[in-house]
Each structure stands twice: as C-alpha cells, then as structure tokens.
Design an enzyme around this catalytic site. Structure first.
Site, PDB file in Angstrom:
ATOM      1  N   ASP A   1      44.673  50.206  37.505  1.00  0.00           N
ATOM      2  CA  ASP A   1      43.482  49.791  38.221  1.00  0.00           C
ATOM      3  C   ASP A   1      42.841  50.955  38.966  1.00  0.00           C
ATOM      4  O   ASP A   1      43.504  51.924  39.315  1.00  0.00           O
ATOM      5  CB  ASP A   1      43.887  48.715  39.246  1.00  0.00           C
TER       6      ASP A   1
ATOM      7  N   GLN B   1      48.321  46.605  36.678  1.00  0.00           N
ATOM      8  CA  GLN B   1      47.054  47.079  36.131  1.00  0.00           C
ATOM      9  C   GLN B   1      46.929  48.575  36.307  1.00  0.00           C
ATOM     10  O   GLN B   1      47.373  49.114  37.317  1.00  0.00           O
ATOM     11  CB  GLN B   1      45.888  46.414  36.867  1.00  0.00           C
TER      12      GLN B   1
ATOM     13  N   LYS C   1      29.498  43.738  32.950  1.00  0.00           N
ATOM     14  CA  LYS C   1      30.782  44.360  32.664  1.00  0.00           C
ATOM     15  C   LYS C   1      30.863  44.826  31.226  1.00  0.00           C
ATOM     16  O   LYS C   1      30.081  44.406  30.371  1.00  0.00           O
ATOM     17  CB  LYS C   1      31.911  43.391  32.959  1.00  0.00           C
TER      18      LYS C   1
ATOM     19  N   HIS D   1      39.203  51.501  41.784  1.00  0.00           N
ATOM     20  CA  HIS D   1      37.933  51.034  42.309  1.00  0.00           C
ATOM     21  C   HIS D   1      37.121  52.236  42.725  1.00  0.00           C
ATOM     22  O   HIS D   1      37.605  53.105  43.436  1.00  0.00           O
ATOM     23  CB  HIS D   1      38.167  50.067  43.467  1.00  0.00           C
TER      24      HIS D   1
ATOM     25  N   ARG E   1      49.711  36.462  38.876  1.00  0.00           N
ATOM     26  CA  ARG E   1      48.800  35.344  38.623  1.00  0.00           C
ATOM     27  C   ARG E   1      49.580  34.188  38.022  1.00  0.00           C
ATOM     28  O   ARG E   1      50.475  34.389  37.207  1.00  0.00           O
ATOM     29  CB  ARG E   1      47.678  35.771  37.669  1.00  0.00           C
TER      30      ARG E   1
ATOM     31  N   HIS F   1      34.839  48.142  39.397  1.00  0.00           N
ATOM     32  CA  HIS F   1      36.245  47.813  39.140  1.00  0.00           C
ATOM     33  C   HIS F   1      36.515  48.255  37.712  1.00  0.00           C
ATOM     34  O   HIS F   1      35.736  47.945  36.825  1.00  0.00           O
ATOM     35  CB  HIS F   1      36.504  46.303  39.168  1.00  0.00           C
TER      36      HIS F   1
ATOM     37  N   CYS G   1      41.670  44.831  44.443  1.00  0.00           N
ATOM     38  CA  CYS G   1      40.442  45.309  45.088  1.00  0.00           C
ATOM     39  C   CYS G   1      40.430  45.179  46.608  1.00  0.00           C
ATOM     40  O   CYS G   1      40.022  46.129  47.281  1.00  0.00           O
ATOM     41  CB  CYS G   1      39.183  44.729  44.458  1.00  0.00           C
TER      42      CYS G   1
END
Length: 652
Positions: free
Chosen positions: A395, A393, A480, A397, A375, A526, A346
């Site tokens: 991913d 990911q 979420k 945004h 991570r 997200h 992000c």
RNA sequence: GCCGAAGUAGCUCAGGGGUAGAGCAACGCAUUCGUAAUGCGUAGGUCGUGGGUUCGAUUCCCACCUUCGGCUCCA
C-alpha cells in the site's frame, strides 16, 4: 447477472457463443427427455461454455447423470434437428408458457413454464418475441443459434451447482448444469487438457506440494501462515518492490494493526462497511462498565456505532452536507469507543501526513507500507491465497496538489509496469473506472472529476497495454485504475488499483501551506498496485507453475552427490555457495543419482549440481536446470558468479 | 451468508455396523550407483468435531467445523 441481454448484445455473440448457446438448448432437450417435469429458466453461453438453470424437484442431478445426459445430447445432435426461429405474439407466448409448452417437449397441463412466463413479462412492450424450436423442443429465446443440432456434438458437461432465479434467493433454488462445447473435437480435447494443466498449477495444490504456505483451522479460515519457503518468495518480492519505491521517492512507514473506532467514523468506513469488517475490540473495563449499567447487546452495538455531537458537527461542516445524521449521535457519557482491526491503511497514513505542518514544497508526500489489513470476507468466498481475511497490501498513499495528480498517477503506473515486466507478466489489461454522469453516487466537484479522469485516462494510455474505460466503475470519491492480470492459462485476476480521492482529505481536514501562504487541500492517491502480497503470490505461483526464477526460488541450488566418494567435494562447493549468499541444500543421501534428480525436479529447484568423481577431480560442477535440462560442466567459480549475477539482475 | 458435494496415515486415495488398507513420503538396514523412482524392513490413524441410534459406530441419523464447486459479495 441474469439480466436479459439487449438484442444488440445478442447480435454480437461470437460464433462460439452461438454454438454454446445452442448446446444449452440441446442439453435442455436431453434433460427433458429424461425428466419431463423440469422447468427451465435461463441458459446463456458463458466464458468457458454454457449453463442452463432449471427447477427439477423429483431428481437432483449429480455428475453421475452426466453420461446419461451427454448420451441423449449426442443422440439429438445425430438427429440433426434444425433450429427454427419463430416469431409469436405476446399472447401466443403466454398461452404456450401457461400450457407448459415453452421450455418443454410438449404441452404439460398443470405444469406451466413459470420462469418463461416471468421472462415474457420482462420483455419490454413492443419488442419482438421469438422462440427457437429444435425437434420437439421449443424455448423462449431471442437467439441467435446455429443452423442444426449436428453442430452441437463436441460437448462435455462439467459441473452441477445450485443457483437462484435471477440471483434472488427468495425465488427458490434451481439446479444449474455447466457444460462446455467447441467447434471441433480437437479444440474440446485441448480445452480439457488445459483444465488439467490449470489444476496442476493451482496455487493451493502447489502451495502444499512446495510448502509455500499453510492455512490452519485452529488459526482461522482465510488466514495465511507463510511457511519458510513462501516467506522467502514474499521477502524477495518485498525487497524488490521496496527498491523500486525508493527510486520513486517513496518513504516507508510502519503502522499498527489496530486503530480507534472513532478514526474510522471520521474516515466514514465505520459503520458503513461494518458487514465486511471484524467486530470492534473493546477494552475489558469499558465492557464491564456497560455490563454493570445493565446494557443489552443491542445497546452496546448502538453505543459503538454512535459518535459525539462534536465529531458529527465537524465532519458535516467539513464535507458541507449532512453526511452523518443526527440519529447517530449519543451523549458523550454513553459513547463506547473501541478499537478495530484495520480494514485499510489510509487513516493511519493520513495521520502521519497530518502529524506535522506541510508546505507545498514538501509535496508530493508518498507514504508506503506493506500494511496488513483484515476484512470479514464471507466464508464461501475464501479461496487459498487469493481471497483471504487477513492480508498485506503493498500500500501507499500519496498526498499531492491537484496539479501533481497526473504525474503521480503516471508514476504509480510505471512502477507497476517495471514490476510486472520483471516478473514476465506481460499479459494484463487496465480498466479505467470513471463516474457515471447520471448517477448521484459520485460526490464532489465535477471540474475536479474531469481533471482526474483525464489524468487517469492519459496515464493509462501511456502504458502501451490495452485499457478500457468503464463509466460507473469509479469509487464514489474519485476515478480509479484497476489492473487485471491474465495468467498463462488465460484466467483473469484483478490485482491492484490506483484511486484518486478528494473525499478523505476533506473528512480529515488535511491541508498544506501554498505559495500564497494560505492553507490548501491536498489530493490523495491510494495505490496498491499488486493488491496484496497474498493474492499476488498466489497468482505468481500459478504464473510460474511453481518453477520460480532463481532470484525468487526458496531453494536456488541443490547439490546432488553421485556417491559417497564425492561428498567431501560437495561440501566444499556448498561452502562456496554459502559464502556467495546462495540458498542451497546438499543431498548426500544413499539414493541413486536418478532418484535425487527426480526429487529435485519434483521440488522444482532451478539448479541441480551433479557432483561425482569426475567433477571432484576437475573442480567443476555438472549443472542441470529444472526446465532446461543438462547444461553441461562448468568451473565451480564460473557457475557461482553467473548465478549471483542472475539473481542480482532478477533474470527470469 | 446461501445451495450442493466432500472430510479415512504427512500426501493421493480404497474400504465399510464387529474398533482400518494401498501407493508415495518418513524412519532403519543393505546398496555407493552418472541426469526423472535400488531392494528389504519398520513405524504411522479416537476414520473432521460433538451428540444420538445400537450389545457394538469410522460406517446409520442430527448438529457444528473445515475444504471444494457454484450463487451472492469484494471499500
């Protein structure tokens, strides 16, 4: 997790849970007959069976003991003891526990039932205290139980492991024996078969057999090396997802794998989530300067954690409260900045959004990236592809106005639906995480929360799949939606999430120009609907049990020659497949056709072309499908055209 | 990270104080075969890594690494 269930929850036990709970008591009875000093703690039914935790110093249970314990359990079942509920006073309960009678077979002087004493003390004042007695065994227990131990005969002990009383390490380590039980022998047998099936589907095993991925000690645990076969699958999936993203108006971006520490101080991820991040990367010169200044390791850590007074002021002003305490500030000349392997994408995407002025006409801005993040997962948590330390990911945004949130959340969900449908993963549920009204954990304007929660709720409802609302499960910055996929064996996997975020736009002071020509704060969404390519592929491998549909299969076709006599023809067919863009190999070995078929079958190749003299003569191919068997003879051109269409349409 | 178990050939596994063994895979030769295993042969191992005990360790002891099953955790 070891909290006492409320009486209401207990009353809701299903018949099977009740049976398994009783089996836990029978197992405890059996273990006590064999090792009378065992101290029992807690023995609930769980998803696939039951367990009982106990302390037993003189003997460590191993799977070799299972037979002995099971034999004793069968004996107890035969004895057909009645489960008797006895209500006692708190004083009686304590007295029994003190004498070692609770969770025991008889008074055990000097061996008080210490866990039971603790449990008694945890029972709220005024609540009824009950015991259950079967034969010579009495246990503190709220129930409920089956009537007689004869019900508990279809039992199997499954595993032994360590656990902690109430999950608390300081209370000492207990032994835990897991078992499973069913109403009927047949169901038990079926369950065991299912477990065998599950083992065969395990993505770690299939990953090795089909050469999909590799984890190498020298590279590091939890770091996936995608081997060529796995890379094909990932590439096909990413291509597919990218196509869908384009249809939905996403823009693809690329960002590097590291970013400055200060970036994550602004976002608030550092040092708050320091525990689960890789350590900072510091430039050699800066490190040397610290060393020259005689910094200790602790000082270096402190300098990395600290930020400038200016940054602190900025963030506190933006948020409107003292989120960053004075204590984290150091003078600028003491600060040590470094880089971090990015734990999420992000901040990078935010900086892309913020790299130019945005008008309300530009919104929503949807930035997508297959972004790799790192991570520091605890070593005991790592598991094949599903729990790793570096992952990519899917991913994105989304930056939008408050009014656009509902539509954008809906868009995210419909994308998930398309992809899961295409893959035939239809057994999933949706979890809507809402804030807990009583908790101060959740920051921000209640009105916005209500609106966002409503949007999530309504979006989830349109999916036509079961969803649950779970208060308290929201992220601290917004509600979420999580996707939980059930695989063919019934195991649940949490994949992606869609999260509405009001906090990061504030911390980064994001804005767009509204129709009123004034700056407005965008809302961020997200979303990583499949979580990570690693986990998703892991689940997918198990979902298909390694039998990928043609469009995903690393090797779509294997050409098998019956003998040398058809090799020339086989090479001609190979050239045609090549021209059609099909992934194939040619097996012209001296093996017999049966062996070639067997090998292709074991490699789970969707299509086998059996080519002998007959086919060579007619220009046709004999098609065998790995799951559907012999499909007969088809003209080569027709087979290829069909396969190309099958791949293009991503048929299952 | 914690507790337990395990680590022997590419894979699955046996063995065990005197420097290793099977099946499959690989390679070679023969076979040219019609829908899940053709035969014979060859090669392949510092027995996870590092220490210790011993005349001698892959085997016993210690530490570490990795994997598995749980626990705890998962922005």
């Amino acid at each position: 997790m070891n909290e006492r269930k409320t009486l209401e929850e207990r009353a809701q036990m299903t018949d099977l849970e009740r049976l398994r709970h009783s089996c836990a008591h029978v197992m405890a009875t059996a273990i006590l007959r064999l090792w009378p000093n065992a101290q029992f703690a807690y023995g609930p039914p769980v998803e696939n069976g039951f367990y009982y935790d106990f302390d037993l110093k003189e003997h460590r249970i191993t799977p070799d003991d299972f037979e002995k314990i099971e034999a004793e359990m069968r004996k107890i079942a035969k004895e057909n003891q009645r489960f008797e509920r006895i209500v006692i006073s708190r004083e009686e309960a304590r007295a029994m526990a003190e004498s070692g009678r609770l969770g025991g077979l008889a008074d055990r002087p000097g061996n008080p039932s210490r866990f039971k004493i603790d449990l008694i003390d945890k029972i709220p004042e005024g609540e009824e205290i009950s015991c259950f007695k079967n034969g010579e065994f009495i246990d503190l227990c709220a129930g409920p139980h089956v009537g007689y131990t004869s019900k508990c005969k279809n039992v199997k002990l499954m595993a032994v492991s360590a656990s902690f009383y109430m999950g608390d390490e300081s209370k000492g380590q207990l032994q835990r024996v897991y078992g499973t039980a069913f109403e009927s022998k047949e169901e038990l047998a079926q369950h065991l078969v299912q477990l065998e099936e599950a083992k065969k589907r395990d993505h770690r095993r299939l990953g090795k057999e089909l050469k999909l991925f590799h984890i190498d000690e020298d590279v590091g645990q939890g770091l996936i090396l995608w081997t060529p076969n796995g890379a094909v699958i990932r590439h096909e999936l990413q291509t597919f997802i990218s196509e869908e993203l384009r249809k939905q108006g996403y823009n693809q971006v690329f960002t590097p794998h590291i970013g400055k520490l200060a970036l994550y101080k602004t976002s608030g991820h550092f040092p708050y989530y320091k525990e689960s991040q890789f350590g900072a990367i510091v430039e050699n010169e800066a490190m040397q300067a610290c060393a020259d200044a005689g910094c200790t390791c602790a000082e270096i850590m402190q300098r990395l954690d600290a930020l400038s007074g200016k940054l602190r002021q900025q963030i506190n002003d933006r948020v409107g409260s003292e989120v960053i305490p004075e204590s984290r500030v150091l003078p600028d000349d003491k600060l040590l900045d470094g880089f971090m392997l990015k734990p999420m994408n992000c901040p990078h995407h935010i900086k892309i959004f913020d790299s130019q002025p945005r008008s309300y006409r530009d919104l929503p801005v949807r930035l997508a990236e297959f972004g790799t993040v790192y991570r520091w997962e605890q070593s005991g948590e790592l598991n094949g592809m599903t729990r790793v330390r570096g992952f990519t990911q899917d991913d994105a945004h989304l930056f939008c106005t408050e009014d656009q949130v509902a539509a954008e959340v809906l868009g995210c969900l419909s994308l998930v639906k398309v992809v899961l449908n295409t893959l035939g993963m239809n057994d999933y549920r949706v979890r809507v995480g809402l804030r807990d009204l009583d908790s101060s954990k959740f920051t921000g304007d209640p009105e916005k929360w209500d609106k966002a929660e409503d949007a999530c709720r309504q979006a989830a409802a349109t999916l036509g799949v079961p969803f649950t609302e779970e208060p308290g499960e929201a992220a601290f910055y917004g509600p979420k939606i999580d996707f939980v996929i059930k695989d063919v064996i019934g195991r649940e996997w949490q994949l992606g999430t869609v999260q509405v975020d009001y906090v990061l736009p504030v911390r980064f002071d994001l804005s767009y120009v509204g129709p009123d020509n004034r700056p407005h704060r965008p809302v961020m969404i997200h979303r990583a609907p499949f979580g990570s390519m690693e986990r998703f592929c892991g689940v997918l491998i198990e979902h298909f049990a390694g039998h990928f549909p043609a469009w995903l299969a690393p090797e779509q076709v294997r050409i098998l020659t019956v003998s040398e006599k058809s090799e020339v023809f086989a090479r001609d067919i190979a050239a045609q497949l090549q021209a059609a863009g099909i992934r194939y190999t040619l097996n012209a070995d001296a093996d017999k056709i049966g062996a070639k078929i067997r090998n292709a079958q074991l490699d789970k190749i969707p299509y086998m072309l059996v080519l002998g003299e007959k086919e060579a003569a007619s220009g046709a191919v004999a098609v065998r499908h790995s799951k559907r068997g012999d499909l007969g003879v088809t003209p080569a051109a027709e087979f290829i055209a069909n396969l190309v269409a099958e791949v293009k349409e991503r048929r299952l």
